[in-house]
Design a protein around this motif. Structure first.
Motif, PDB file in Angstrom:
ATOM      1  N   GLY A  55      -1.960   1.443 -11.411  1.00 27.75           N
ATOM      2  CA  GLY A  55      -3.185   2.192 -11.711  1.00 27.75           C
ATOM      3  C   GLY A  55      -4.333   1.278 -12.080  1.00 27.75           C
ATOM      4  O   GLY A  55      -5.463   1.454 -11.610  1.00 27.75           O
ATOM      5  N   TYR A  56      -4.045   0.273 -12.895  1.00 23.01           N
ATOM      6  CA  TYR A  56      -5.070  -0.687 -13.300  1.00 23.01           C
ATOM      7  C   TYR A  56      -5.581  -1.458 -12.082  1.00 23.01           C
ATOM      8  O   TYR A  56      -6.783  -1.659 -11.918  1.00 23.01           O
ATOM      9  N   ALA A  57      -4.653  -1.871 -11.222  1.00 23.31           N
ATOM     10  CA  ALA A  57      -5.031  -2.607 -10.005  1.00 23.31           C
ATOM     11  C   ALA A  57      -5.943  -1.768  -9.128  1.00 23.31           C
ATOM     12  O   ALA A  57      -6.964  -2.250  -8.618  1.00 23.31           O
ATOM     13  N   ASN A  58      -5.607  -0.515  -8.970  1.00 22.00           N
ATOM     14  CA  ASN A  58      -6.398   0.394  -8.151  1.00 22.00           C
ATOM     15  C   ASN A  58      -7.784   0.626  -8.766  1.00 22.00           C
ATOM     16  O   ASN A  58      -8.801   0.556  -8.074  1.00 22.00           O
ATOM     17  N   ASP A  59      -7.816   0.887 -10.067  1.00 24.13           N
ATOM     18  CA  ASP A  59      -9.079   1.175 -10.758  1.00 24.13           C
ATOM     19  C   ASP A  59     -10.030  -0.010 -10.775  1.00 24.13           C
ATOM     20  O   ASP A  59     -11.243   0.160 -10.900  1.00 24.13           O
ATOM     21  N   ASN A  60      -9.488  -1.234 -10.671  1.00 23.06           N
ATOM     22  CA  ASN A  60     -10.315  -2.434 -10.769  1.00 23.06           C
ATOM     23  C   ASN A  60     -10.449  -3.194  -9.455  1.00 23.06           C
ATOM     24  O   ASN A  60     -10.883  -4.346  -9.443  1.00 23.06           O
ATOM     25  N   ASP A  61     -10.081  -2.564  -8.348  1.00 18.81           N
ATOM     26  CA  ASP A  61     -10.194  -3.178  -7.010  1.00 18.81           C
ATOM     27  C   ASP A  61      -9.555  -4.564  -6.949  1.00 18.81           C
ATOM     28  O   ASP A  61     -10.133  -5.515  -6.418  1.00 18.81           O
ATOM     29  N   ILE A  62      -8.357  -4.662  -7.477  1.00 22.57           N
ATOM     30  CA  ILE A  62      -7.619  -5.932  -7.495  1.00 22.57           C
ATOM     31  C   ILE A  62      -7.181  -6.284  -6.073  1.00 22.57           C
ATOM     32  O   ILE A  62      -6.777  -5.417  -5.302  1.00 22.57           O
ATOM     33  N   ASP A  63      -7.260  -7.584  -5.736  1.00 21.19           N
ATOM     34  CA  ASP A  63      -6.875  -8.073  -4.409  1.00 21.19           C
ATOM     35  C   ASP A  63      -5.455  -8.639  -4.362  1.00 21.19           C
ATOM     36  O   ASP A  63      -4.860  -8.736  -3.288  1.00 21.19           O
ATOM     37  N   LEU A  64      -4.928  -9.068  -5.525  1.00 27.07           N
ATOM     38  CA  LEU A  64      -3.596  -9.653  -5.593  1.00 27.07           C
ATOM     39  C   LEU A  64      -3.022  -9.374  -6.975  1.00 27.07           C
ATOM     40  O   LEU A  64      -3.697  -9.582  -7.981  1.00 27.07           O
ATOM     41  N   ILE A  65      -1.779  -8.915  -7.009  1.00 30.26           N
ATOM     42  CA  ILE A  65      -1.064  -8.695  -8.270  1.00 30.26           C
ATOM     43  C   ILE A  65       0.000  -9.780  -8.388  1.00 30.26           C
ATOM     44  O   ILE A  65       0.751 -10.031  -7.441  1.00 30.26           O
ATOM     45  N   VAL A  66       0.068 -10.420  -9.548  1.00 35.59           N
ATOM     46  CA  VAL A  66       1.077 -11.444  -9.806  1.00 35.59           C
ATOM     47  C   VAL A  66       1.995 -10.936 -10.916  1.00 35.59           C
ATOM     48  O   VAL A  66       1.531 -10.590 -12.003  1.00 35.59           O
ATOM     49  N   VAL A  67       3.291 -10.858 -10.606  1.00 31.24           N
ATOM     50  CA  VAL A  67       4.286 -10.416 -11.586  1.00 31.24           C
ATOM     51  C   VAL A  67       5.454 -11.383 -11.587  1.00 31.24           C
ATOM     52  O   VAL A  67       5.752 -12.017 -10.578  1.00 31.24           O
ATOM     53  N   GLY A  68       6.113 -11.475 -12.713  1.00 30.71           N
ATOM     54  CA  GLY A  68       7.316 -12.286 -12.826  1.00 30.71           C
ATOM     55  C   GLY A  68       8.543 -11.403 -12.750  1.00 30.71           C
ATOM     56  O   GLY A  68       8.459 -10.182 -12.840  1.00 30.71           O
TER      57      GLY A  68
END
Length: 150
Positions: free
Chosen positions: A101-114
């Motif tokens: 949801g945060y990625a969508n709301d902030n127009d994120i281009d890449l998500i990095v997770v461990g």
């Protein structure tokens, strides 16, 4: 020369030492691409939703929220030392849902997770946040195995 491929990169941290490698990768990608950095920690309220809402619940929530703020401070220091623009937020809810949801709301281009390194029956029964984010994300996801997973 900077890349226009990634303008906004989101790092999701769980505050653990195992997540340190993912944070390093996210910061490095942001430096190389000239991207803005976004960092989130999700207080997993779903994990203790069955506990009656009393003083113990409130204390647990405050403890997790403090852990989240401390985790974000560490990442903010690294981002600041690298000269990156960044925003950070403590969210609450189910981690994968909140991250997406945060990625969508902030127009994120890449998500990095461990990864947390769960395997076998645990992974089958519970699934992992990284796996759920990867399966449901509309943008690329970089999943970084922790040093202990390798």
């Amino acid at each position: 020369m900077t890349s226009e491929l990634y303008k906004k990169i989101l790092i999701a941290t769980d505050g653990s030492e195992k997540n340190r490698k993912a944070i390093s990768y996210g910061i490095e990608f942001a430096k190389l691409s000239g991207a803005e950095l976004y960092v989130v920690y999700v207080v997993d309220t779903a994990a203790f939703a069955s506990i009656p809402m009393d003083a113990g619940w409130e204390m647990m929530y405050e403890l997790l929220e403090t852990e989240g703020k401390d985790s974000l401070k560490k990442v903010e220091e690294l981002a600041s030392d690298s000269g990156l623009k960044f925003e950070s937020a403590v969210l609450e809810g189910h981690p994968s849902h909140e991250i997406l949801g945060y990625a969508n709301d902030n127009d994120i281009d890449l998500i990095v997770v461990g990864t947390l390194g769960k395997g076998g029956i645990d992974r089958f029964l519970l699934g992992s946040v990284a796996e759920k984010v990867t399966r449901n994300s509309e943008v690329p996801v970089l999943v970084v195995r922790s040093e202990k997973d390798e």
